[in-house]
Write a protein that holds these residues in place. Structure first.
Motif, PDB file in Angstrom:
ATOM      1  N   UNK A 203       0.821  -1.214   0.000  1.00  0.00           N
ATOM      2  CA  UNK A 203       0.000   0.000   0.000  1.00  0.00           C
ATOM      3  C   UNK A 203       0.852   1.261   0.000  1.00  0.00           C
ATOM      4  N   UNK A 204       2.071   1.166   0.555  1.00  0.00           N
ATOM      5  CA  UNK A 204       2.979   2.311   0.518  1.00  0.00           C
ATOM      6  C   UNK A 204       3.427   2.592  -0.913  1.00  0.00           C
ATOM      7  N   UNK A 205       3.706   1.541  -1.656  1.00  0.00           N
ATOM      8  CA  UNK A 205       4.159   1.702  -3.040  1.00  0.00           C
ATOM      9  C   UNK A 205       3.032   2.244  -3.910  1.00  0.00           C
ATOM     10  N   UNK A 206       1.833   1.643  -3.786  1.00  0.00           N
ATOM     11  CA  UNK A 206       0.693   2.088  -4.594  1.00  0.00           C
ATOM     12  C   UNK A 206       0.334   3.532  -4.269  1.00  0.00           C
ATOM     13  N   UNK A 207       0.261   3.853  -2.986  1.00  0.00           N
ATOM     14  CA  UNK A 207      -0.088   5.212  -2.580  1.00  0.00           C
ATOM     15  C   UNK A 207       0.929   6.237  -3.045  1.00  0.00           C
ATOM     16  N   UNK A 208       2.217   5.886  -2.965  1.00  0.00           N
ATOM     17  CA  UNK A 208       3.266   6.815  -3.387  1.00  0.00           C
ATOM     18  C   UNK A 208       3.219   7.043  -4.893  1.00  0.00           C
ATOM     19  N   UNK A 209       2.983   5.982  -5.661  1.00  0.00           N
ATOM     20  CA  UNK A 209       2.884   6.122  -7.125  1.00  0.00           C
ATOM     21  C   UNK A 209       1.722   7.036  -7.495  1.00  0.00           C
ATOM     22  N   UNK A 210       0.565   6.841  -6.868  1.00  0.00           N
ATOM     23  CA  UNK A 210      -0.603   7.692  -7.150  1.00  0.00           C
ATOM     24  C   UNK A 210      -0.319   9.130  -6.738  1.00  0.00           C
ATOM     25  N   UNK A 211       0.323   9.304  -5.586  1.00  0.00           N
ATOM     26  CA  UNK A 211       0.677  10.646  -5.122  1.00  0.00           C
ATOM     27  C   UNK A 211       1.606  11.333  -6.114  1.00  0.00           C
ATOM     28  N   UNK A 212       2.650  10.651  -6.534  1.00  0.00           N
ATOM     29  CA  UNK A 212       3.619  11.259  -7.451  1.00  0.00           C
ATOM     30  C   UNK A 212       2.996  11.554  -8.811  1.00  0.00           C
ATOM     31  N   UNK A 213       2.055  10.711  -9.246  1.00  0.00           N
ATOM     32  CA  UNK A 213       1.338  10.988 -10.486  1.00  0.00           C
ATOM     33  C   UNK A 213       0.573  12.299 -10.371  1.00  0.00           C
ATOM     34  N   UNK A 214      -0.161  12.453  -9.271  1.00  0.00           N
ATOM     35  CA  UNK A 214      -0.877  13.708  -9.039  1.00  0.00           C
ATOM     36  C   UNK A 214       0.071  14.881  -8.899  1.00  0.00           C
ATOM     37  N   UNK A 215       1.191  14.661  -8.256  1.00  0.00           N
ATOM     38  CA  UNK A 215       2.203  15.702  -8.033  1.00  0.00           C
ATOM     39  C   UNK A 215       2.708  16.256  -9.364  1.00  0.00           C
ATOM     40  N   UNK A 216       3.069  15.365 -10.279  1.00  0.00           N
ATOM     41  CA  UNK A 216       3.613  15.771 -11.580  1.00  0.00           C
ATOM     42  C   UNK A 216       2.531  16.425 -12.439  1.00  0.00           C
ATOM     43  N   UNK A 217       1.348  15.818 -12.478  1.00  0.00           N
ATOM     44  CA  UNK A 217       0.264  16.355 -13.300  1.00  0.00           C
ATOM     45  C   UNK A 217      -0.150  17.746 -12.833  1.00  0.00           C
ATOM     46  N   UNK A 218      -0.200  17.949 -11.527  1.00  0.00           N
ATOM     47  CA  UNK A 218      -0.615  19.257 -11.022  1.00  0.00           C
ATOM     48  C   UNK A 218       0.401  20.337 -11.374  1.00  0.00           C
ATOM     49  N   UNK A 219       1.682  20.049 -11.189  1.00  0.00           N
ATOM     50  CA  UNK A 219       2.707  21.046 -11.526  1.00  0.00           C
ATOM     51  C   UNK A 219       2.690  21.351 -13.020  1.00  0.00           C
ATOM     52  N   UNK A 220       2.583  20.326 -13.824  1.00  0.00           N
ATOM     53  CA  UNK A 220       2.539  20.497 -15.282  1.00  0.00           C
ATOM     54  C   UNK A 220       1.338  21.360 -15.675  1.00  0.00           C
ATOM     55  N   UNK A 221       0.177  21.074 -15.106  1.00  0.00           N
ATOM     56  CA  UNK A 221      -1.048  21.803 -15.444  1.00  0.00           C
ATOM     57  C   UNK A 221      -0.981  23.261 -15.000  1.00  0.00           C
ATOM     58  N   UNK A 222      -0.437  23.502 -13.814  1.00  0.00           N
ATOM     59  CA  UNK A 222      -0.322  24.875 -13.316  1.00  0.00           C
ATOM     60  C   UNK A 222       0.682  25.681 -14.141  1.00  0.00           C
ATOM     61  N   UNK A 223       1.725  25.020 -14.641  1.00  0.00           N
ATOM     62  CA  UNK A 223       2.673  25.699 -15.528  1.00  0.00           C
ATOM     63  C   UNK A 223       1.998  26.081 -16.850  1.00  0.00           C
ATOM     64  N   UNK A 224       1.135  25.205 -17.358  1.00  0.00           N
ATOM     65  CA  UNK A 224       0.396  25.517 -18.587  1.00  0.00           C
ATOM     66  C   UNK A 224      -0.541  26.702 -18.371  1.00  0.00           C
ATOM     67  N   UNK A 225      -1.213  26.733 -17.224  1.00  0.00           N
ATOM     68  CA  UNK A 225      -2.091  27.859 -16.917  1.00  0.00           C
ATOM     69  C   UNK A 225      -1.302  29.160 -16.802  1.00  0.00           C
ATOM     70  N   UNK A 226      -0.173  29.108 -16.125  1.00  0.00           N
ATOM     71  CA  UNK A 226       0.657  30.305 -15.965  1.00  0.00           C
ATOM     72  C   UNK A 226       1.176  30.791 -17.302  1.00  0.00           C
ATOM     73  N   UNK A 227       1.442  29.854 -18.221  1.00  0.00           N
ATOM     74  CA  UNK A 227       1.952  30.221 -19.537  1.00  0.00           C
ATOM     75  C   UNK A 227       0.969  31.032 -20.375  1.00  0.00           C
ATOM     76  N   UNK A 228      -0.317  30.982 -20.008  1.00  0.00           N
ATOM     77  CA  UNK A 228      -1.318  31.769 -20.736  1.00  0.00           C
ATOM     78  C   UNK A 228      -1.158  33.264 -20.474  1.00  0.00           C
ATOM     79  N   UNK A 229      -0.477  33.621 -19.391  1.00  0.00           N
ATOM     80  CA  UNK A 229      -0.351  35.035 -19.009  1.00  0.00           C
ATOM     81  C   UNK A 229       1.085  35.539 -18.955  1.00  0.00           C
ATOM     82  N   UNK A 230       2.034  34.632 -18.762  1.00  0.00           N
ATOM     83  CA  UNK A 230       3.420  35.060 -18.580  1.00  0.00           C
ATOM     84  C   UNK A 230       3.993  35.678 -19.847  1.00  0.00           C
ATOM     85  N   UNK A 231       4.771  36.750 -19.659  1.00  0.00           N
ATOM     86  CA  UNK A 231       5.511  37.423 -20.736  1.00  0.00           C
ATOM     87  C   UNK A 231       4.596  37.918 -21.858  1.00  0.00           C
ATOM     88  N   UNK A 232       3.373  38.298 -21.500  1.00  0.00           N
ATOM     89  CA  UNK A 232       2.437  38.804 -22.515  1.00  0.00           C
ATOM     90  C   UNK A 232       1.918  40.193 -22.174  1.00  0.00           C
TER      91      UNK A 232
END
Length: 317
Positions: A203-232
């Motif tokens: 359960x530690x392995x499964x939970x950590x994998x799911x956590x890290x998946x969410x971790x990466x997806x959230x950072x990636x998505x927030x960077x995409x959102x920020x890119x809509x406004x940055x340097x414009x």
């Protein structure tokens, strides 16, 4: 019975209750009921303008101000970073306490015991093992520190506002989550516990994998959102564009889906018998309701918004 004795009885009753757990139950009920009225029953029941004014914020803010008091109690949405400043302080203290108890072998400090007694209950019992508690707290700290970095250096906020109630919930959420996690960990309960690190389990392995998946997806998505406004230019900071790329091609709010994955992963690590279940239920209800509001706003704002996109759960909701 005198007023003083009544006050003492009431305070003693509160002291015996798990205030953090009650807070999450209350938050979940309120967001579920209010969100259902705003998001799913609007065609049947007209949502009171006062509820809309209190419930919606940022780009979705209700256009008609009903209560001058609520309007006066709004704070800038860019104050989101305050949540993560306070959360970083709380989780760092929690990590220090865990190191102090688990690694240094010292006893739990009296001031910390009193704090947990007041915020949870003086009758705390162990619900997780040492390995689960340590892993979950470290991962939660990683998430909080990353969100602080994103709010300070990645996200680009408009001049929008949020209700003071949202601001209070944001602060109390992380305080309550960290406190509940510690309150059922060995060495932090009301009874003496034997501190032994067990091996890594499935359960530690499964939970950590799911956590890290969410971790990466959230950072990636927030960077995409920020890119809509940055340097414009400055004017673009006040405009909203249709997000594209990544999981935005499938759902309107992949960063909110990722938030759910993060806390579900931690729940798997800690186990469904822990009070972390209430934290996860609150996150699920909150993210779903806010995602549906965002999704409807996107559909109403952008006429060419892709019809195949869902709010938060691919192909479902």
């Amino acid at each position: 019975m005198t007023a003083l004795s009544l006050l003492y009885t009431a305070l003693n009753l509160l002291y015996q209750l798990n205030l953090c757990k009650l807070m999450f139950v209350f938050y979940t009920v309120v967001i579920s009921m209010g969100g259902c009225v705003v998001n799913f029953l609007s065609g049947v029941v007209a949502a009171p303008p006062l509820l809309l004014q209190a419930f919606k914020f940022g780009k979705m803010a209700h256009t008609t101000q009903v209560s001058r008091l609520l309007a006066a109690l709004e704070v800038p949405r860019r104050w989101f970073f305050h949540f993560y400043v306070s959360a970083s302080i709380v989780v760092t203290i929690a990590l220090s306490l865990m190191w102090y108890v688990y690694v240094s072998g010292a006893g739990f400090p009296p001031w910390a015991t009193t704090t947990l007694d007041v915020l949870t209950t003086p009758h705390r019992t162990q619900a997780v093992n040492v390995t689960s508690a340590a892993m979950a707290l470290c991962l939660l700290a990683l998430q909080i520190y990353r969100r602080l970095y994103e709010n300070l250096f990645v996200s680009v906020f408009s001049s929008g506002h949020m209700n003071i109630l949202h601001y209070i919930v944001g602060h109390t959420f992380y305080l309550g989550a960290v406190t509940l996690l510690l309150s059922q960990a060995p060495g932090f309960t009301s009874v003496e516990s034997h501190i032994v690190f067990s091996g890594i389990e499935i359960q530690h392995i499964i939970g950590t994998v799911i956590f890290l998946l969410g971790f990466v997806v959230q950072h990636w998505s927030l960077c995409l959102l920020a890119g809509l406004r940055k340097n414009r230019g400055t004017n673009m900071q006040e405009k909203y564009l249709m997000p594209e790329g990544g999981l935005f091609e499938v759902v309107s709010c992949p960063h909110m889906l990722a938030e759910v994955l993060l806390y579900v992963g931690l729940l798997i690590i800690l186990g469904p018998g822990s009070d972390w279940l209430w934290v996860t239920l609150w996150v699920l209800c909150n993210q779903v309701q806010v995602a549906v509001m965002n999704h409807k706003w996107y559909q109403g704002t952008f006429k060419d918004y892709p019809k195949h996109r869902r709010a938060i759960i691919p192909f479902v909701l």
